[in-house]
Structure formats: C-alpha cells, structure tokens
Design an enzyme around this catalytic site. Sequence first.
Site, PDB file in Angstrom:
ATOM      1  N   GLY A   1      39.592  47.490  47.568  1.00 33.41           N
ATOM      2  CA  GLY A   1      39.787  48.287  46.363  1.00 33.41           C
ATOM      3  C   GLY A   1      41.117  48.985  46.203  1.00 33.41           C
ATOM      4  O   GLY A   1      41.380  49.563  45.140  1.00 33.41           O
TER       5      GLY A   1
ATOM      6  N   ARG B   1      43.306  42.524  46.416  1.00 35.33           N
ATOM      7  CA  ARG B   1      44.455  42.755  45.540  1.00 35.33           C
ATOM      8  C   ARG B   1      45.684  43.294  46.291  1.00 35.33           C
ATOM      9  O   ARG B   1      46.808  42.833  46.076  1.00 35.33           O
ATOM     10  CB  ARG B   1      44.046  43.760  44.465  1.00 35.33           C
ATOM     11  CG  ARG B   1      45.007  43.868  43.294  1.00 35.33           C
ATOM     12  CD  ARG B   1      44.570  45.012  42.365  1.00 35.33           C
ATOM     13  NE  ARG B   1      43.176  44.929  41.974  1.00 35.33           N
ATOM     14  CZ  ARG B   1      42.737  44.276  40.901  1.00 35.33           C
ATOM     15  NH1 ARG B   1      43.588  43.689  40.099  1.00 35.33           N
ATOM     16  NH2 ARG B   1      41.448  44.233  40.611  1.00 35.33           N
TER      17      ARG B   1
ATOM     18  N   TYR C   1      40.456  42.486  30.778  1.00 36.06           N
ATOM     19  CA  TYR C   1      40.470  43.941  31.019  1.00 36.06           C
ATOM     20  C   TYR C   1      41.540  44.664  30.215  1.00 36.06           C
ATOM     21  O   TYR C   1      41.773  45.854  30.461  1.00 36.06           O
ATOM     22  CB  TYR C   1      40.797  44.262  32.488  1.00 36.06           C
ATOM     23  CG  TYR C   1      40.091  43.508  33.571  1.00 36.06           C
ATOM     24  CD1 TYR C   1      38.704  43.567  33.709  1.00 36.06           C
ATOM     25  CD2 TYR C   1      40.817  42.777  34.506  1.00 36.06           C
ATOM     26  CE1 TYR C   1      38.077  42.900  34.757  1.00 36.06           C
ATOM     27  CE2 TYR C   1      40.185  42.118  35.555  1.00 36.06           C
ATOM     28  CZ  TYR C   1      38.823  42.182  35.671  1.00 36.06           C
ATOM     29  OH  TYR C   1      38.205  41.539  36.689  1.00 36.06           O
TER      30      TYR C   1
ATOM     31  N   CYS D   1      43.044  29.099  21.197  1.00 37.50           N
ATOM     32  CA  CYS D   1      42.552  29.530  19.893  1.00 37.50           C
ATOM     33  C   CYS D   1      41.675  30.769  20.005  1.00 37.50           C
ATOM     34  O   CYS D   1      40.466  30.726  19.759  1.00 37.50           O
ATOM     35  CB  CYS D   1      41.781  28.385  19.249  1.00 37.50           C
ATOM     36  SG  CYS D   1      42.740  26.876  19.276  1.00 37.50           S
ATOM     37  N   GLU D   2      42.255  31.864  20.424  1.00 36.02           N
ATOM     38  CA  GLU D   2      41.568  33.156  20.539  1.00 36.02           C
ATOM     39  C   GLU D   2      42.634  34.223  20.323  1.00 36.02           C
ATOM     40  O   GLU D   2      43.723  34.133  20.900  1.00 36.02           O
ATOM     41  CB  GLU D   2      41.036  33.387  21.976  1.00 36.02           C
ATOM     42  CG  GLU D   2      40.063  32.374  22.490  1.00 36.02           C
ATOM     43  CD  GLU D   2      38.604  32.775  22.298  1.00 36.02           C
ATOM     44  OE1 GLU D   2      38.347  33.912  21.846  1.00 36.02           O
ATOM     45  OE2 GLU D   2      37.755  31.940  22.583  1.00 36.02           O
TER      46      GLU D   2
HETATM   47  C1  LIG Z   1      36.173  42.151  45.193  1.00 37.90           C
HETATM   48  C2  LIG Z   1      35.733  42.742  46.460  1.00 37.90           C
HETATM   49  C3  LIG Z   1      36.668  43.169  47.406  1.00 37.90           C
HETATM   50  C4  LIG Z   1      38.162  43.150  47.162  1.00 37.90           C
HETATM   51  O1  LIG Z   1      38.539  44.092  46.238  1.00 37.90           O
HETATM   52  P1  LIG Z   1      40.116  44.377  45.981  1.00 37.90           P
HETATM   53  O2  LIG Z   1      40.121  45.395  44.926  1.00 37.90           O
HETATM   54  O3  LIG Z   1      40.737  43.105  45.573  1.00 37.90           O
HETATM   55  O4  LIG Z   1      40.668  44.890  47.274  1.00 37.90           O
HETATM   56  C5  LIG Z   1      36.198  43.644  48.609  1.00 37.90           C
HETATM   57  N1  LIG Z   1      34.867  43.716  48.877  1.00 37.90           N
HETATM   58  C6  LIG Z   1      33.942  43.315  47.976  1.00 37.90           C
HETATM   59  C7  LIG Z   1      32.504  43.411  48.324  1.00 37.90           C
HETATM   60  C8  LIG Z   1      34.345  42.831  46.749  1.00 37.90           C
HETATM   61  O5  LIG Z   1      33.419  42.450  45.850  1.00 37.90           O
END
Ligand SMILES: *Cc1c(COP(=O)(O)O)cnc(C)c1O
Length: 419
Positions: free
Chosen positions: A242, A279, A319, A347-348
């Site tokens: 995350g 990410r 998003y 086409c959107e």
């Molecule tokens: C998507 C996901 C991640 C990775 O999230 P990032 O934001 O890309 O670091 C890690 N664990 C789980 C369970 C996920 O669904």
Amino acid sequence: MSGFPGFDYRNNALHVESVSLTQIAEEFGTPCYVYSRAALTSAYQEFEDAFAQREHLICYAVKANSNIAILNLLVRLGSGFDIVSGGELQRVIKAGGDPQKTVFSGVGKNADEMRMALAANILCFNVESLAELLLLNQIAGDMNKIAPVSLRVNPDVDAKTHPYISTGLKENKFGVPVEEAERIYQTAQQFPHIRFTGLDCHIGSQLTELGPFKQASEKMINLLAQLQSQGLKIEHLDLGGGLGIRYTDETPPSIKDYVATLCASTSQVTQRILIEPGRAMIGNAGLLLTRTEYLKHTPDRNFAVVDAAMNDLLRPALYGAYHDILPAKKNNTALQTHDYQIVGPICETGDFLGHDRKLNLTHGDLLAVMSAGAYGMSMASNYNTRSRPAEVLVDGDTVYLIRQRETIEQLFATETIVP
Ligand SMILES: *Cc1c(COP(=O)(O)O)cnc(C)c1O
C-alpha cells in the site's frame, strides 16, 4: 530532469538509463511499456536495507506487474511474492520464484487454486473468511496435507486513498473484523488440516501518509497479544502493501521511513515481519511510450490523439488517476504551446491519459506517460480489439524485449464460428 530516477533528459531527449525513447520507438514500435532495471533494483534494495535490523520477508505483490522477466529480476534479488490467483502462482513458478516465499491473498480463492497452491507448498494462505477456511481444511484433508494459514483481518482504518483502492474499512469486502478474529482462530482449532502461522492485513493502496499504517500495525499487535494469551502460536505478522508513490506532487513517505514506522510499531514482538509492496516497487520504474497520431483543434479544446488508450493504461479512466506526460524531445520552441487533452482512439469519452497538459506538439511526436510500471500492463485489455502493447526492459545501454506486442490473430485464436 524528469524527476524520476532512471529517467532523464540528455540533450533534450528523454532517456531510460542510457537509451533514448526515440530509439526504443524505432526498434519496438508504440505503444510500448518501458522499464528500468536500475530503478526496480534500487527500490527493492531500499526495502531490504530498511529492514536490515529485523527478520523479514518482502513479498512483492505480483498483480502490480506480473511480467515474468520482472518477477525473475525480483527472484534474483531475493524477493518473495504475494499472489491473488492460481495464474499468478504459475507465473511465480515459471519465473523461478520460491513457493516457500509465496503468500496467497484474495477473497475468492477457488478449490482448484487451493489444490495448486497446496501442491506447490506455498508459505501460507491469507484467508479472508470462515467459509474459505472450511473449504481449505477440506481440500487439504483430501490431499493429506496441512494448510499453513494467516488470517486476514480488517483493522477498520481509513487509508485516506481513492475509495476503489481502500480495503481496510469495515464496509470493504476484505478480511474478517478484528472482533471476530479470535472466535475464528478458536473455531479453527478443531480443523485438523489447518495450521495457523500468521496474522495479516492490507489496508489499501497509494497511501501517502504513515498514520494509517501505524494505526493498523498497532491494532494488529493488540490482536496478536490477545491471540497469544489464548495459547496461539504465530510465526509471522504480514502488514500488507500500500505504500504510495509520487505521480505528480504527492509527497509519500520514503521506503526507509515507511519500513522504520512498521518496525517501530511492532518492536515489542519478535515475529518475522512480511510486507507485500507492489506499486512502491515497480510504479516509478516504468513508463508507457506513445506516439501522437493527430492534433485536433476545436473552438473548445485542443486534442492530441495518441496511439495508446484506456485499454493499455486504465488508471486515468478507472480512478481519474494522474500520470505525468512528458515529451520524448523537449524544447521544440518553434511550436505553439497548448493545453492538450491527451486522448486515445477508443470510442469512450473516458478514454484519456491526461487533461489540460501544456505541451508543444506536432504530428508524430513521442510522449512518455510516466509512473506506469504498476497497474499498467497488468490491467491492460483488448477492448476495441486492440493488441496489448509490447514491453521492454532497459539495462544500461541494452534493451530487452520482455513481451512481444500481441498480434491480431492471437486475439481471436480461441474463438469459434458456429455451423
Ligand atoms: C494489491 C495488494 C497489495 C499491493 O498493494 P500496493 O498498493 O501495490 O503496494 C498487497 N497486498 C494485497 C493483499 C493486495 O491486494
């Protein structure tokens, strides 16, 4: 300077490591995803270095970018993996990854996927419901195995991110409520083919503050203490992924500060720490290279129609995500600067890569959609019967084709006309 390590202007030409985007477009065509090996390696190393004082395992979230060349580079760096499907498990194995360093997340694992993961001897299943636990116990029993399990709890923490990528609030579909965790662990004592080895959470993606990570870790530590007082032995604590990245002017915490926060909030326990970054590992190690097909000036708007579209990079359409868009060649001052709407051929009306970008452009100009390494190619589709882009990896002055551009024949090769 582009502001993204591994990506820099040299003589006004944008380079990935030592190779210009112009050269890559000539050799491999557009649209094309371009990754920097150095940028990926340095992100991985930053995670490792930050964990130097703590027993840990980095489980890269495969869904962020699942190209097997990328996975293989991570294998060679020592990474483990977080998978969310049987398909991703097969990719990890194909890339040479170690199932003993692989955790399996997701709310909807099916029986076949469970069998495949049990046969491969993965490190653990991150189980998200009692119903899933029941099925896993049954399948492990059929196979005469014991499934290692970590219960994913939902710590009810506001990740303060886009609602579609927030996963740790009580109204989200993920995990079990903290209050139910103890009861589930107790109930599952009677499941002979389940062995609890961990506890985990994942509160969302693209977090740009440390507070929510800290709150979630503290809730996990409290729960861990409660479970241990009931006699449960748990070997690892998985704090999910995350960590956010900078797309434009965000100021996410550094990898170092993020890991330091996790270590500090869990300093009173000795369990091994797992994290599942996606990410933050690959997002800023990749870009999407695209060519301007047409400039279209209307009384209201200036459009640059490019050859990449929402099927190649869905994040803006899905998003409203912002990606920097940089010219492959800078300072073409002979041209007038306009506020361009960067749009694809689909086409959107939602098919855009960027709005109101100040650029001076002419037909045929190459553009780099930055920070596209994560959730770019892995979310690409064939909408409008468009083949998905090629992917290349730059290593110094060498460019490797790591995925060929799809052919149109491949797109309908599995379809059949009825008599
Ligand atoms: C998507 C996901 C991640 C990775 O999230 P990032 O934001 O890309 O670091 C890690 N664990 C789980 C369970 C996920 O669904």
